[in-house]
Each structure stands twice: as structure tokens, then as C-alpha cells.
Scaffold this motif. Structure first.
Motif, PDB file in Angstrom:
ATOM      1  N   GLN A 168       5.165   6.633   0.960  1.00  0.00           N
ATOM      2  CA  GLN A 168       5.663   5.344   0.487  1.00  0.00           C
ATOM      3  C   GLN A 168       7.160   5.375   0.255  1.00  0.00           C
ATOM      4  O   GLN A 168       7.852   4.388   0.480  1.00  0.00           O
ATOM      5  CB  GLN A 168       4.918   4.945  -0.784  1.00  0.00           C
ATOM      6  N   SER A 169       7.671   6.529  -0.175  1.00  0.00           N
ATOM      7  CA  SER A 169       9.114   6.622  -0.431  1.00  0.00           C
ATOM      8  C   SER A 169       9.912   6.636   0.870  1.00  0.00           C
ATOM      9  O   SER A 169      11.077   6.252   0.889  1.00  0.00           O
ATOM     10  CB  SER A 169       9.420   7.880  -1.248  1.00  0.00           C
TER      11      SER A 169
ATOM     12  N   GLY B 294       3.537   3.694   6.085  1.00  0.00           N
ATOM     13  CA  GLY B 294       3.669   4.434   4.841  1.00  0.00           C
ATOM     14  C   GLY B 294       3.319   3.623   3.614  1.00  0.00           C
ATOM     15  O   GLY B 294       3.111   4.184   2.537  1.00  0.00           O
ATOM     16  N   GLN B 295       3.227   2.299   3.753  1.00  0.00           N
ATOM     17  CA  GLN B 295       2.932   1.439   2.612  1.00  0.00           C
ATOM     18  C   GLN B 295       1.431   1.176   2.491  1.00  0.00           C
ATOM     19  O   GLN B 295       0.689   1.236   3.466  1.00  0.00           O
ATOM     20  CB  GLN B 295       3.680   0.115   2.735  1.00  0.00           C
ATOM     21  N   LEU B 296       1.020   0.876   1.284  1.00  0.00           N
ATOM     22  CA  LEU B 296      -0.370   0.534   1.018  1.00  0.00           C
ATOM     23  C   LEU B 296      -0.666  -0.843   1.602  1.00  0.00           C
ATOM     24  O   LEU B 296       0.079  -1.795   1.373  1.00  0.00           O
ATOM     25  CB  LEU B 296      -0.607   0.534  -0.495  1.00  0.00           C
TER      26      LEU B 296
ATOM     27  N   THR C 194      -3.785   3.146   3.637  1.00  0.00           N
ATOM     28  CA  THR C 194      -2.340   3.310   3.798  1.00  0.00           C
ATOM     29  C   THR C 194      -1.994   3.245   5.277  1.00  0.00           C
ATOM     30  O   THR C 194      -2.668   3.850   6.112  1.00  0.00           O
ATOM     31  CB  THR C 194      -1.885   4.659   3.216  1.00  0.00           C
TER      32      THR C 194
ATOM     33  N   ARG D 171       2.401   9.726  -1.916  1.00  0.00           N
ATOM     34  CA  ARG D 171       3.593   9.250  -2.645  1.00  0.00           C
ATOM     35  C   ARG D 171       4.844   9.390  -1.785  1.00  0.00           C
ATOM     36  O   ARG D 171       5.701   8.497  -1.766  1.00  0.00           O
ATOM     37  CB  ARG D 171       3.752  10.019  -3.959  1.00  0.00           C
TER      38      ARG D 171
ATOM     39  N   SER E  89      10.107   2.734   1.658  1.00  0.00           N
ATOM     40  CA  SER E  89      10.257   1.725   0.600  1.00  0.00           C
ATOM     41  C   SER E  89      11.694   1.222   0.553  1.00  0.00           C
ATOM     42  O   SER E  89      12.621   1.901   0.962  1.00  0.00           O
ATOM     43  CB  SER E  89       9.865   2.330  -0.744  1.00  0.00           C
TER      44      SER E  89
END
Length: 570
Positions: free
Chosen positions: A566-567, A366-368, A355, A563, A570
Motif C-alpha cells: 500500500q505504501s 497495491g491498494q485495498l 488487495t 502494508r 499511496s
């Protein structure tokens, strides 16, 4: 035995034995004894003529330095530091020698000591002993400085703990700043007599194995007025007034109250050139690629507008498990024109995930960025066949097709040939390129990869001249022809290879998709990823910095943090 004797009130206390030795003309040279003498004098003051102190907290009249100790048979006046044998059978803590109470209270957490001080005047005065608070500062916050030097300047260890360390305990640890797609890594630590927020920066591209760079963003200190003060460290004019506010649990914000300290005499042009040298280690004239120049200028404009007025969210290091392929943690990775970025490698059953903690306009922080299927190892062919990108594509795409046929698994979709967003891997910047392997998954999960290369060509390939023979679990490795690598220096042997996917996207994280590639494990601190579609190789190297207050309380809390990360973007 001495401790038992003092606990039971039998025999002489340690201090009395010291006095006896002194009276016999045997001076004591031990520095610890000298410090104990000093601390005993600090515990309480002079003898009190009359009065009592009980567990009910009632204290008779007397000077602030007066005290009397109550035992089971009443009140016995005395001075701490004199022989304090206590009754034969102590009925309460009040019957114990005061120096032993200091040792006991030193073992309690600092948050419990104010409650202990409410018991009686004797306990309250003993808790003013600096030895207790020095130990709490060292054990709870890792303070290694000699706090007695600070005490001579008018600031006690008690005040240091109560007014600085404890109030700002909630900001210690790892944090990710909210700087749009770029993110970051902030480590707040106790350093000397300060609480300092260090922004961690990757090495200059493409030196992925160089140590991390650090830049102080703020610090908190306590001056002689015994009040904690926040200072902004951003800019080039030294510390100036700042502020910290706790927004909510696991989130805080910083504010600079004197942003004029961030400006430079030469205006924005001088600020940009200085930033470029610090961020990239070069001048704009040294960067010939137009697209890279645009990315650099875009990042400067975006990040400089915050003026160190940022919001931070707590992040945790992944908890390690005995079954992990390698120790999880933070790694630096090459991402083409975007430079080096920081990723967090974690393990989730038969899946490894990387990540982003720092990102770019394509795939933000924050993103994969990578997902590796540890149940699908890939066996490398001989060195000659590894040089062929067609052979590598055939092997990896064979596994990819198998994953898609199985359906339920999170099968990554193969993206179109063109990736919007410039020359660098769609958002993940440079994509990894690696060697080929047999597409058939080898049973046995991650551990089977090194052992699964039963083919003699995968194991028997010659190592480059001059190198020592490869250990049995390693195999020769070389990048295929046509695969771009930011750093030409990479390991020529690897331990295991797995099928995986990497995320690419257009500018602004548009049209994100997962594209197949090959995950290459070199050793316990390095791995790589070959991005087939981009024909690019990313090299990753572990961060070796010691990061305190950063471990997740449990796996559930860590999963929830991922989680949330990512939010955020996103």
C-alpha cells in the motif's frame, strides 16, 4: 539389512555383489545399476601407490585422479568400485563405502556441500559425483529435466547448480513490478535448463474464467563457457542481451541493453496495434466507447516507456488457515472499462480483504479493493425480491448504518452519488451488483451465513430449469434489475453472502472512499461483489496456475508485505 551391513563394514558391498552375479554369467539389465556403475567410475580415479588423506585435509602428492582412504588402522589404497567392506567397527565416515557416502551427501542441502568438500580430498572427489548435484537440482529447484543430456554438452550438474541455480535463487518466486498504478504479476521459475521470468496477464475481458496468459520478460541460462547469461525476451525479435541487479533484500531490477529489439518496423502505430491485440484481444476499431479508448491509450503510453527496465518487489501468497471461509489466493476480477485485474484474497480474523496486484489510474495496484465483514452475513430473500435493486439497497444499507452506529469498527463512509473518473467504478472499475438479504447480522460469523438462511423463501427458490437441485447449503441467486455485469454468465446459486465495502476513487487515486456492497460466495473458486453506488457487479475467479517459491514464511511477514504494498502506490 544390506544398508546396516555396509554401515558396519560387514559383508559385501552392493557393487561387489553385482560383480559376483556378473561373474556367474547372470547379466544385470536394471538401468539404475548401469547408472550406478557409471557414477562409481566418476567418483574418483585410479589407485594411488602411497599417500594419505585425513580429516585435517592434508593430501600427499599424486595425480588429480589418485586417492587413498584412511580408516582407523591407517591408509588402505584402493579404487572406488572395488569391494570396500571397511573395518568391522567404522570409526568415521571415511570408513564407509564411497557409494554410501554419495547417498548421504545427496541428502544434504547444496549450500552445505562446499564445507563438506573441505574435510579431505576423498570427500572433495566424491562431491564431484553428478548424482549428488542432480538430486540437489531436483529437490531444491524442482528441475525435472534429464540433466545427463546437459552434461554430455559440456555443462555439469554441479556447474548448473553452483553457477546458475544457487546465485539466482533469490529471484525465484512472485514479484510485483513497479509500473505506476498498473502493477503486475511476475513469476520467476526454473523451467527446463533456464530461469525464466513470466509476466502473468489476465484473460481478455470479460472472460474471467479463462486461464491466465503468460509472456516471458527475461531468462537466465548457462552456455558452454559455464557462465550465467541474462537475456531480455521483450519485443518481437527474439532473445537479446539483458541484465539483472539485486537492489536489496526482496527487490531486484532488470535492464535491457538492446532496446532497439523492442521497436517494430511500422513505428509506434504498429507497436500499439500489436500491443492492443495482445492485451485486449481486439483492435481499436472494435472498441466503440470513447472513455475506454482513452484508458487503453493511456496505459500503452505509460507502460511502453519502461522498455522492460523495471524494479520488482517480492510478494507472497497468503498463508491458509483452517478457519478461512475459502482458500485464500489470487483471483481475476472484472473492473468495467479497466478490463480484468488480479487481486489477492486474504483473511484476517473476521475480515476478508482483496488487495490489487494489478490496478488502474483510479485505484492503483497495491491498494485495498474489497473488505468483507464475515461477522455480518446477509440472508437473501426469495428470487422475486432479489430482482429489486431497492430491496438489495435496503438490506445492505441497513447493515451499513448498524456498522456506523457501532463506531469503533472500521466503518466505510458512504460516498457521494457522483464518482469522478469516468463511467467505470471510480477506480475500482466495475462495481459488483448482487442480490438482497436480511440486514440483521446472523450470529456465528462466516460459517453461519449458509445456515442462517432459515427462511424458507431463501432456500426453497426454484433453480433455473434444467439445473440439478441445489445442495442444502446453497441458495438461489439472481442479479437485481439495473445492475451492470461485464459477463452475463454467472452462477445462479450461491453459498453465503456478507456485508462488505469496496474502494472507489477519482483519476489519480484522488478522493478515495469506501462504499457499501454485497459479497457473494459462489463456490470454492468464485465469488462476486455488488457495488451498490455504481450499480455494478464484479465477478472473480481463482488463478489455478501453480506458483512455486511464493508462500509467506509466516503470517507476520505476509502482513508486513501488505502494508508495504500500500505504501508503494499511496
Amino acid at each position: 539389512m544390506a544398508v546396516c551391513a555396509r554401515l558396519c563394514g560387514v559383508g559385501q558391498s552392493r557393487r561387489c555383489r553385482r560383480r559376483q552375479r556378473h561373474n556367474q554369467d547372470h547379466p544385470v539389465s536394471d538401468s539404475d545399476v548401469d547408472m550406478d556403475d557409471e557414477e562409481d567410475e566418476r567418483i574418483v580415479g585410479q589407485k594411488q601407490d602411497d599417500g594419505s588423506c585425513g580429516l585435517d585435509g592434508k593430501v600427499s602428492s599424486g595425480g588429480p585422479s589418485d586417492v587413498c582412504y584412511e580408516n582407523a588402522s591407517g591408509c588402505r589404497p584402493g579404487v572406488l568400485g572395488r569391494a570396500n567392506t571397511g573395518p568391522p567397527n567404522p570409526q568415521s565416515l571415511l570408513d564407509l563405502p564411497p557409494e554410501l557416502l554419495v547417498e548421504i551427501f545427496s541428502l544434504l542441502p547444496g549450500t552445505a556441500l562446499p564445507t563438506v568438500a573441505l574435510v579431505c580430498k576423498q570427500f572433495k572427489q566424491i562431491l564431484n559425483t553428478e548424482t549428488i548435484w542432480r538430486r540437489r537440482c531436483a529437490e531444491e529447484f524442482g528441475v525435472n529435466e534429464d540433466l545427463r543430456k546437459m552434461e554430455t554438452g559440456g555443462v555439469s550438474s554441479h556447474d548448473f547448480y553452483v553457477k546458475l541455480l544457487h546465485p539466482y535463487k533469490s529471484v525465484l518466486g512472485l514479484w510485483q513490478p513497479d509500473i505506476g498504478p498498473y502493477g503486475g504479476l511476475l513469476n520467476v521459475v526454473v523451467e527446463g535448463l533456464f530461469v525464466v521470468g513470466w509476466m502473468y496477464l489476465p484473460p481478455h475481458d470479460p472472460r474471467v474464467e479463462d486461464p491466465m496468459r503468460r509472456r516471458p520478460l527475461f531468462r537466465i541460462t548457462m552456455w558452454e563457457d559455464k557462465k550465467a547469461s541474462v537475456e531480455c525476451m521483450y519485443g518481437h525479435k527474439g532473445p537479446h542481451k539483458g541484465d539483472i541487479q539485486t537492489v536489496k533484500k526482496d527487490e531486484f531490477s532488470t535492464k535491457c541493453n538492446q532496446t532497439d529489439h523492442h521497436r517494430m518496423p511500422g513505428g509506434r502505430q504498429e507497436e500499439f496495434r500489436t500491443w492492443l491485440e495482445e492485451e485486449w484481444g481486439r483492435t481499436l476499431e472494435d472498441i466503440f466507447h470513447e472513455h475506454t479508448q482513452e484508458l487503453i491509450l493511456m496505459k500503452f503510453i505509460y507502460t511502453s516507456q519502461y522498455d522492460n527496465c523495471l524494479t520488482y518487489r517480492r510478494i507472497y501468497l497468503p498463508p491458509p488457515l483452517p478457519t478461512d471461509l475459502l482458500r485464500p489466493g489470487l483471483f481475476k476480477g472484472t473492473y468495467g472499462s479497466h478490463g480484468l485485474e488480479i487481486v489477492m484474497l486474504s483473511f484476517h480474523g473476521a475480515t476478508a480483504r482483496a488487495t490489487k496486484l494489478t490496478g488502474d489510474p483510479n485505484v492503483p495496484a497495491g491498494q485495498l479493493t474489497l473488505e468483507v465483514d464475515l461477522s455480518r452475513p446477509v440472508v437473501l430473500p426469495d428470487l422475486e425480491r432479489q430482482r429489486s435493486i431497492e430491496e438489495l439497497s435496503r438490506l445492505v444499507l441497513g447493515v451499513h448504518a448498524e456498522v456506523q452506529r457501532e463506531g469503533p469498527a472500521p466503518a466505510p463512509a458512504t460516498g457521494p452519488a457522483g464518482v469522478p473518473g469516468g463511467d467505470s467504478p471510480g477506480g475500482d472499475g466495475p462495481v459488483g451488483v448482487t442480490r438482497g438479504g436480511s440486514p440483521a447480522g446472523v450470529p456465528g460469523g462466516g460459517a453461519a451465513v449458509g445456515e442462517s438462511s432459515s427462511s424458507s423463501e431463501a432456500r426453497g427458490g426454484a433453480v433455473e430449469s434444467g439445473a440439478t437441485p441445489s445442495p442444502p447449503e446453497s441458495q438461489p441467486f439472481i442479479l437485481p434489475m439495473g445492475v451492470m455485469a461485464r459477463n452475463e454468465v454467472y452462477p445462479r446459486t450461491c453459498k453465503k453472502c456478507f456485508y462488505g465495502t469496496g474502494q472507489i476513487a477519482g483519476h489519480g487515486f484522488t478522493s478515495p472512499e469506501r462504499t457499501p456492497g454485497l459479497f457473494v460466495l459462489f463456490d470454492k473458486d468464485r465469488f462476486g461483489f455488488i457495488w451498490l453506488e455504481l450499480k455494478s457487479f464484479s465477478m472473480y475467479s481463482r488463478l489455478t496456475d501453480r506458483l512455486g517459491h511464493a508462500h509467506a514464511p509466516d503470517l507476520e511477514r505476509f502482513e508486513a508485505m501488505l502494508r508495504n504494498m500500500q505504501s508503494w502506490t499511496s
